[in-house]
Enzyme design. Sequence first.
Site, PDB file in Angstrom:
ATOM      1  N   ASP A 253       0.864  -1.176   0.000  1.00 54.20           N
ATOM      2  CA  ASP A 253       0.000   0.000   0.000  1.00 54.20           C
ATOM      3  C   ASP A 253       0.906   1.233   0.000  1.00 54.20           C
ATOM      4  O   ASP A 253       1.722   1.411   0.910  1.00 54.20           O
ATOM      5  CB  ASP A 253      -0.905  -0.038   1.243  1.00 54.20           C
ATOM      6  CG  ASP A 253      -1.846   1.161   1.327  1.00 54.20           C
ATOM      7  OD1 ASP A 253      -1.570   2.199   0.703  1.00 54.20           O
ATOM      8  OD2 ASP A 253      -2.858   1.050   2.047  1.00 54.20           O
TER       9      ASP A 253
ATOM     10  N   LYS B 197      -3.883  12.370  -1.256  1.00 56.83           N
ATOM     11  CA  LYS B 197      -2.911  12.859  -0.264  1.00 56.83           C
ATOM     12  C   LYS B 197      -1.809  13.628  -1.003  1.00 56.83           C
ATOM     13  O   LYS B 197      -2.012  14.764  -1.430  1.00 56.83           O
ATOM     14  CB  LYS B 197      -2.343  11.674   0.512  1.00 56.83           C
ATOM     15  CG  LYS B 197      -3.383  10.936   1.356  1.00 56.83           C
ATOM     16  CD  LYS B 197      -2.752   9.729   2.041  1.00 56.83           C
ATOM     17  CE  LYS B 197      -3.768   8.930   2.832  1.00 56.83           C
ATOM     18  NZ  LYS B 197      -4.293   9.665   4.001  1.00 56.83           N
TER      19      LYS B 197
END
Lengths: 397, 397
Positions: free
Chosen positions: A184, A210
Site C-alpha cells: 500500500d 494525499k
Amino acid sequence: MTDFTWTRAQFHLPMGMIYLDGNSLGPLPKAAPARIEAMLRHEWGEQLITGWNASGWMAQPRAIGDRIARLIGAEPGHVVMGDTLSIKVYQALAAALKLRPDRRVVLSDSGNFPSDLYMAQGLVKLLGQDYRLRVVKPTEVAEAIDENVAVTLLTEVDYRTGRRHDMAALTALAHEKGALTVWDLAHSAGALPVDVSGADADFAVGCTYKYLNGGPGAPAFIYVAPRHADLAEPALAGWLGHAKPFDFDRDYTPGAGIERMRVGTPPVVQMTLLETALDIFDRVDMAEVRKQSVRLCEQFIGLVEESCPQLRLFSPRDPAQRGSQVSFRAENGYAIMQALIAEGVIGDFRAPDVMRFGFCPLYIRETDVEEAVGILARILRGALWDRPEFLRRKAVT
Amino acid sequence: MTDFTWTRAQFHLPMGMIYLDGNSLGPLPKAAPARIEAMLRHEWGEQLITGWNASGWMAQPRAIGDRIARLIGAEPGHVVMGDTLSIKVYQALAAALKLRPDRRVVLSDSGNFPSDLYMAQGLVKLLGQDYRLRVVKPTEVAEAIDENVAVTLLTEVDYRTGRRHDMAALTALAHEKGALTVWDLAHSAGALPVDVSGADADFAVGCTYKYLNGGPGAPAFIYVAPRHADLAEPALAGWLGHAKPFDFDRDYTPGAGIERMRVGTPPVVQMTLLETALDIFDRVDMAEVRKQSVRLCEQFIGLVEESCPQLRLFSPRDPAQRGSQVSFRAENGYAIMQALIAEGVIGDFRAPDVMRFGFCPLYIRETDVEEAVGILARILRGALWDRPEFLRRKAVT
C-alpha cells in the site's frame, strides 16, 4: 531540475495558512476549477454519451495509470485507476491469495492503516476455509514471514509514525518463503521515489488525494507485476475489466493484463481533477522531491527539539527510515494541535497523543517550517493550548 | 404538480440535439458548473482537510442516500451512496448469500446487465464450495425460484428491451421459497416510481448517471431492508463502514445499519455534482414523471409504427411491462442509428440489431418525439443510412 517555486505557484494555498496536512488531503491545483468547469460544459454538457470516446473518458484509467506508473517505478501499462484504495486492497489481496491456493495466512502489521486490516478481515471471513489474517508489530514482520504466509499486506509508510518499511528487502524475504506481496503506497506515491518494479513487488495500490493532490474522493490505483498480470483472477469481475465489454457477453472473460482490474464506470470528473494535479507532477523529479522533503523534516525535528522540549519525537530519527511526515507525542497533543490550527498551522492528531505533520516540498518551504515551529513554541511557552476552546474535545477527521 | 417546463429549463441540452439517451448518461444540470467551481474553490481550496466536517463531505453519502430513498420508496436512513454499481451489486450479493448460508445458488436472468452477471460470477468463483450462478430467461425466472436459490439477482428494467419485472410479485415468490432478493434499479431509479419497501425487497442497488443526471462516473447507491440492516455482514469491510472509524481500531466492527455498506473515502466532487441534479428531483413527483413517460413512449411507438414499417418493436407493447425506454429492431440498425445521430437524434445501439431510445419527461417533450420520428422516417425513406459513413463499423459505447 524541479523548480519548487514554480510548483508552489501551481497550488491554491489559503492566505495565512501553513498547511502541514498534505498527507491527509493535498491542496487544490489552481488550474482545477477552470478545467473542471470546461469539462462539465464542453464534454459532459455538449458531448453527452459520446464523451466516453470523444473526450477519452474511457481511456482515462489507463492513461492516468501510466502517469502514476512513472512516479512509483512501475512498468508502463501496468497501473490502472479506479474505485477507492480499500477496494483496490481487496482486489489485490483476493488475486494474490488465489495465486497461492495452498496457503491461508495474510500477514500484516499493526502499523498498517486500519482500513487495510478491515478489508483483509472481511475477505478472509468471506472465504472461510481457515483463511486468516495475522497482525504483528512492524518490527516483527521480517521474522513472521514463513512458509504459511500466502501474502504480506503492508503499507510502506506508517500513517502515524511515518516509519518506512524496506520494500525491496521484505519483498525478497517474502519471495524466498514463497509468499506474494501487496504494498500500500498511500503515504509513498508522490511523497518519495518508489520503485515497485525494482523492488520486485507483486501488487501495489495507493490513493491520490494525499500527496498526489487529486482532491477529496480522488480515485485509487492498482499495479500488478507483469508476471502476474495475465494470471490474476479478478474477484471483482466488473464489465469494464472484461476482455470485450461492449460485446455484452453473458460470461466474464478477464481483459488482458491490468485491464482486468477495472470494475465499473470510472469517476470521470474526479479523474479529470486528478489530471490537473498530474500536470504538475509530470514536471517533477521525485528524487529531488525526496531530497527536499528530508531537508524539511530534518529542519522541523531540529527546531522542535531545540524550542519545544515537551514534545517527544515519535517518528524514526533516521531519515532513510521515514516517509515525508514527522510525528511528535505530547501529553496534551490534542489541545496543542487545536491551538496550532487556530493559529493557521494545520497538522493533525491521532489518538492518544500523536501530532502529525506532513511536508510536501511542492508547496512547503523552509520559511514555512521555521514559522510553524515558531508558532508551536510560542503556544507551548505561553501555554496557549491550555485555554478552554482548545481543551474541548471534538472529532478530528 | 411537476412542472416539466421548469425541469427542462434546468438542464443544458445541446443546440439542435434531441437526446434520447438519458438512459445511458443523463444531461448536465445547468447549476452544476458554478456549484462545482464554488465547491472546489471554497470547500477544497480554502477548507482543505476541515472540509470533511465543515462542508459536510463526510455526511454526504447518507444525506444524498435519503434523497434517493424518497425516489425508490425506501425507508429514510436505509440508503447510502458510494463506489460503483458493480461494487454495490457485489456487496449486496455477498451479504445476501451470508444470510442464507445453507444455500448455494444465485439466480439471475439473461436480461440482466452483463456486469451484474460478471460480479456474481467473480463472487461465486471466489467463494468456491459449490456456489454457482444460474441464468435463465427473463420469462422463466418465476418458475426457476426454488428451495435451492439463496438469492435472486435481477434488474427491474431490462437494459435492451425495457421489459420490466414485477418486483413485488417476484420478491413474494422468492420469500415464499426462502430466498432473498437483490434488485438492480439502474434503469428504474429516477425513471419510474419504485417502492422497494412496499415490494418487500431485501437489497436494492442502482446508479445515478442515467436517469438521475449525476454525470459520468456518478456514485452508486445501496439499500438494505431495515430487517437485515444490522445483520448483513459486509464483505467489503472498509473503514468508513466501521462503527467508529476515527478510533482507528485494529479490528473491524460493522457500523449500525446501512453505515456498514460504506467502504472507502467517498467521491466528494461526484457527490456534489449529483446534489445539483437531486435539487431538481426534489421538486418532482415520480408518479407524474411515469405518466408523462408512458405518454411519450406510446407516442413514439405509435408514430414509428405508422411511418417506419421496416422497424419491429422489441420492447413490450404493454406500458405496464415497460420502463422508460423503447427499443426497435432493424436489420440495418447500426447504420440507421449512425444516420440518426448525424441528424442530431441521439439514441443508442446494442448488437446485433437493437436501436434503443430513452424518454425522460424532465427534458423531453412531445414535440421532440414528433421531430425525432420525422427524422427517422426521412432517413428510412431516403435510405440515408445507406451511405458509406454510416455503414462503417465502429465501437459504440
